[in-house]
Enzyme design. Structure first.
Site, short mmCIF file in Angstrom:
data_model
loop_
_atom_site.label_atom_id
_atom_site.label_comp_id
_atom_site.label_asym_id
_atom_site.label_seq_id
_atom_site.Cartn_x
_atom_site.Cartn_y
_atom_site.Cartn_z
N TYR A 71 26.54 89.28 17.67
CA TYR A 71 27.82 88.68 17.24
C TYR A 71 28.53 89.60 16.25
O TYR A 71 29.72 89.89 16.39
CB TYR A 71 27.56 87.30 16.60
CG TYR A 71 28.72 86.78 15.78
CD1 TYR A 71 29.87 86.30 16.40
CD2 TYR A 71 28.66 86.75 14.38
CE1 TYR A 71 30.94 85.82 15.64
CE2 TYR A 71 29.72 86.27 13.63
CZ TYR A 71 30.86 85.80 14.26
OH TYR A 71 31.91 85.33 13.50
P1 NAD Z 1 35.71 77.58 16.46
O1 NAD Z 1 34.77 77.76 17.59
O2 NAD Z 1 35.80 76.23 15.84
O3 NAD Z 1 37.18 78.03 16.91
C1 NAD Z 1 37.41 79.08 17.82
C2 NAD Z 1 38.42 78.60 18.86
O4 NAD Z 1 38.71 79.69 19.74
C3 NAD Z 1 37.90 77.44 19.73
O5 NAD Z 1 38.77 76.32 19.65
C4 NAD Z 1 37.86 78.02 21.13
O6 NAD Z 1 38.20 77.09 22.16
C5 NAD Z 1 38.89 79.15 21.04
N1 NAD Z 1 38.63 80.20 22.04
C6 NAD Z 1 37.49 80.90 22.20
N2 NAD Z 1 37.62 81.77 23.21
C7 NAD Z 1 38.88 81.60 23.69
C8 NAD Z 1 39.61 82.20 24.75
N3 NAD Z 1 39.07 83.17 25.51
N4 NAD Z 1 40.87 81.79 24.98
C9 NAD Z 1 41.43 80.81 24.23
N5 NAD Z 1 40.78 80.20 23.22
C10 NAD Z 1 39.53 80.60 22.96
O7 NAD Z 1 35.33 78.69 15.36
P2 NAD Z 1 35.74 78.80 13.82
O8 NAD Z 1 34.53 78.53 13.02
O9 NAD Z 1 37.01 78.06 13.57
O10 NAD Z 1 36.02 80.39 13.72
C11 NAD Z 1 37.32 80.92 13.94
C12 NAD Z 1 37.27 82.43 13.81
O11 NAD Z 1 36.80 82.80 12.51
C13 NAD Z 1 36.34 83.12 14.81
O12 NAD Z 1 36.94 84.32 15.23
C14 NAD Z 1 35.09 83.42 13.99
O13 NAD Z 1 34.39 84.55 14.50
C15 NAD Z 1 35.70 83.69 12.63
N6 NAD Z 1 34.78 83.41 11.53
C16 NAD Z 1 34.35 82.13 11.30
C17 NAD Z 1 33.51 81.88 10.21
C18 NAD Z 1 32.99 80.51 9.91
O14 NAD Z 1 32.19 80.37 8.97
N7 NAD Z 1 33.41 79.45 10.64
C19 NAD Z 1 33.13 82.94 9.36
C20 NAD Z 1 33.56 84.23 9.66
C21 NAD Z 1 34.42 84.45 10.72
C1 UGA Z 2 28.60 81.63 9.68
C2 UGA Z 2 29.34 81.35 10.98
O1 UGA Z 2 28.57 80.50 11.83
C3 UGA Z 2 29.66 82.64 11.71
O2 UGA Z 2 30.49 82.35 12.81
C4 UGA Z 2 30.37 83.56 10.73
O3 UGA Z 2 30.75 84.73 11.30
C5 UGA Z 2 29.50 83.82 9.52
O4 UGA Z 2 29.28 82.56 8.88
C6 UGA Z 2 30.19 84.73 8.53
O5 UGA Z 2 30.17 84.47 7.32
O6 UGA Z 2 30.72 85.74 8.93
P1 UGA Z 2 26.06 81.73 9.06
O7 UGA Z 2 26.19 82.28 7.70
O8 UGA Z 2 24.85 82.06 9.85
O9 UGA Z 2 27.30 82.14 9.99
O10 UGA Z 2 26.29 80.16 8.87
P2 UGA Z 2 25.45 78.92 9.37
O11 UGA Z 2 25.41 78.87 10.84
O12 UGA Z 2 25.97 77.73 8.64
O13 UGA Z 2 23.96 79.26 8.84
C7 UGA Z 2 23.72 79.46 7.45
C8 UGA Z 2 22.22 79.57 7.23
O14 UGA Z 2 21.62 78.31 7.55
C9 UGA Z 2 21.53 80.60 8.11
O15 UGA Z 2 20.55 81.26 7.33
C10 UGA Z 2 20.85 79.78 9.19
O16 UGA Z 2 19.66 80.34 9.69
C11 UGA Z 2 20.55 78.48 8.46
N1 UGA Z 2 20.52 77.29 9.36
C12 UGA Z 2 21.58 77.01 10.13
C13 UGA Z 2 19.40 76.48 9.37
O17 UGA Z 2 18.41 76.73 8.65
N2 UGA Z 2 19.39 75.39 10.18
C14 UGA Z 2 20.45 75.07 10.99
O18 UGA Z 2 20.39 74.05 11.72
C15 UGA Z 2 21.58 75.89 10.96
#
Ligand code: NAD
Ligand code: UGA
Length: 323
Positions: A144
């Site tokens: 990822y």
């Molecule tokens: P999410 O899955 O809730 O939202 C992503 C959306 O993108 C979804 O609604 C999905 O349907 C849409 N999508 C995916 N592929 C698509 C495609 N080919 N065409 C049209 N739509 C499409 O995820 P999120 O947590 O809101 O994350 C949003 C963005 O932020 C992502 O790019 C993710 O990598 C990045 N990000 C998220 C986190 C986090 O902690 N949530 C942290 C770092 C980066």
């Molecule tokens: C999150 C988002 O899921 C990613 O999409 C994003 O890119 C990333 O943050 C980011 O900061 O860039 P992550 O930090 O792994 O990734 O967040 P969680 O999925 O909430 O996991 C956090 C921690 O909890 C990890 O160590 C994971 O192993 C742990 N975890 C998660 C558990 O122990 N149990 C669970 O059921 C889920």
């Protein structure tokens, strides 16, 4: 334009842009109604300033949809570290890389002024004790993270072309939480486990630390990036939490007054021990600093949590919205 407008962060961003008075075109392969109504009131199509295009970024004709867009917030992506190993990797490549290529090509042709792209703290890999600065050499640990690093680079190589009118700001979001958080994520699962009494999985000892960032703070930084200097480049968006999973469990237990039952499993490959943002660039270039601490943010997320009926005992206080 907001890509990923039906997603967790994209729906909050869309709602905030509409509240500010902007007109928004949202693109997503899902409809916004598939996410909880509490966070999509402004994005459910009822506002005349919102137009939702349900389509796949990999196949749709993007340029006509972008024609009037001044800024594209590119949040569509396949998120999540753990499932990116194995067969699903193709999906990550398709959306995070190939769809991003299409977004940048269309943005340049439509003379979009700015693309703000959602990158990820995961590109840093293991952070160590010191906060990660944007100048650090990325050492992604998961497939990822590799796609998110490629996504950043792809946006910048397009923007660097002499014939490209579009500038790019890449925001490295650090583990975002808040109402509507994805159900695969830790805080959602901890709050849900506390409320339902169902066990949750803990990968490892719970000593992993994250710079958890509240979604409203992420939205504020993202909107600020639309008008930041053209040469802003990469900017960390970290909540300043520096909390362990154990800390999250303690807060969830204290907010709900319930014990969380945990099933212990091995740490997943690609799971970084620590993330911690160096906040200085965001302060300097976006005038941004986080404003919501972890406990307050988790309280807000808890209040918005909807517990599905089959998961709880009929008649228990949990079988209703906590909001
Ligand atoms: P999410 O899955 O809730 O939202 C992503 C959306 O993108 C979804 O609604 C999905 O349907 C849409 N999508 C995916 N592929 C698509 C495609 N080919 N065409 C049209 N739509 C499409 O995820 P999120 O947590 O809101 O994350 C949003 C963005 O932020 C992502 O790019 C993710 O990598 C990045 N990000 C998220 C986190 C986090 O902690 N949530 C942290 C770092 C980066
Ligand atoms: C999150 C988002 O899921 C990613 O999409 C994003 O890119 C990333 O943050 C980011 O900061 O860039 P992550 O930090 O792994 O990734 O967040 P969680 O999925 O909430 O996991 C956090 C921690 O909890 C990890 O160590 C994971 O192993 C742990 N975890 C998660 C558990 O122990 N149990 C669970 O059921 C889920």
């Amino acid at each position: 334009m907001v890509t990923g407008a039906a997603g967790f962060i994209g729906s909050h961003l869309t709602a905030a842009l509409l509240r500010e008075g902007s007109s928004v075109v949202g693109i997503d392969r899902r409809d916004p109604v598939t996410v909880p109504p509490t966070i999509t009131d402004a994005a459910d199509g009822s506002s005349p300033r919102y137009h939702h295009v349900r389509t796949d970024l990999l196949t749709c004709a993007l340029e006509p949809v972008m024609q009037d867009a001044e800024v594209v917030f590119h949040l569509a992506g396949i998120p999540g570290v753990r499932p990116s190993w194995g067969q699903q990797f193709g999906e990550y490549v398709h959306t995070n890389i190939l769809a991003t290529q299409r977004v940048m090509e269309a943005a340049a042709r439509a003379a979009v002024r700015r693309v703000v792209v959602a990158s990820s703290s995961s590109v840093y890999g293991p952070a160590g004790d010191r906060p990660s600065a944007e100048s650090a050499l990325p050492r992604p640990l998961s497939p990822y993270a590799v796609t998110k690093l490629a996504e950043e680079h792809l946006c910048f190589v397009h923007a660097a072309r002499v014939d490209c009118p579009t500038s790019v700001v890449a925001l490295r979001y650090f583990t975002v939480y808040g109402p509507g958080q994805r159900s695969d994520m830790f805080i959602h699962r901890a709050l849900r486990a506390a409320v339902t009494g169902q066990p949750m999985r803990l990968y490892g000892e719970g000593r992993q630390r994250r710079d958890f960032t509240y979604v409203d703070d992420v939205v504020t930084a993202t909107i600020a990036a639309a008008t930041a200097r053209d040469d802003s480049g990469i900017v960390n968006v970290g909540g300043g939490s520096n909390a362990s999973l154990r800390d999250v469990i303690d807060i969830a237990q204290s907010l709900t007054g319930r014990q969380i039952r945990m099933e212990r499993l091995a740490v997943c490959p690609g799971d970084v021990p620590t993330t911690l943002a160096d906040p200085r660039r965001a302060q300097r270039l976006l005038g941004w600093r986080p404003s919501v601490d972890l406990r307050s943010g988790m309280f807000r997320q808890l209040r918005s949590l909807t517990v599905p009926e089959p998961q709880v005992t009929v008649g228990s206080p949990d079988s209703r919205h906590l909001a």
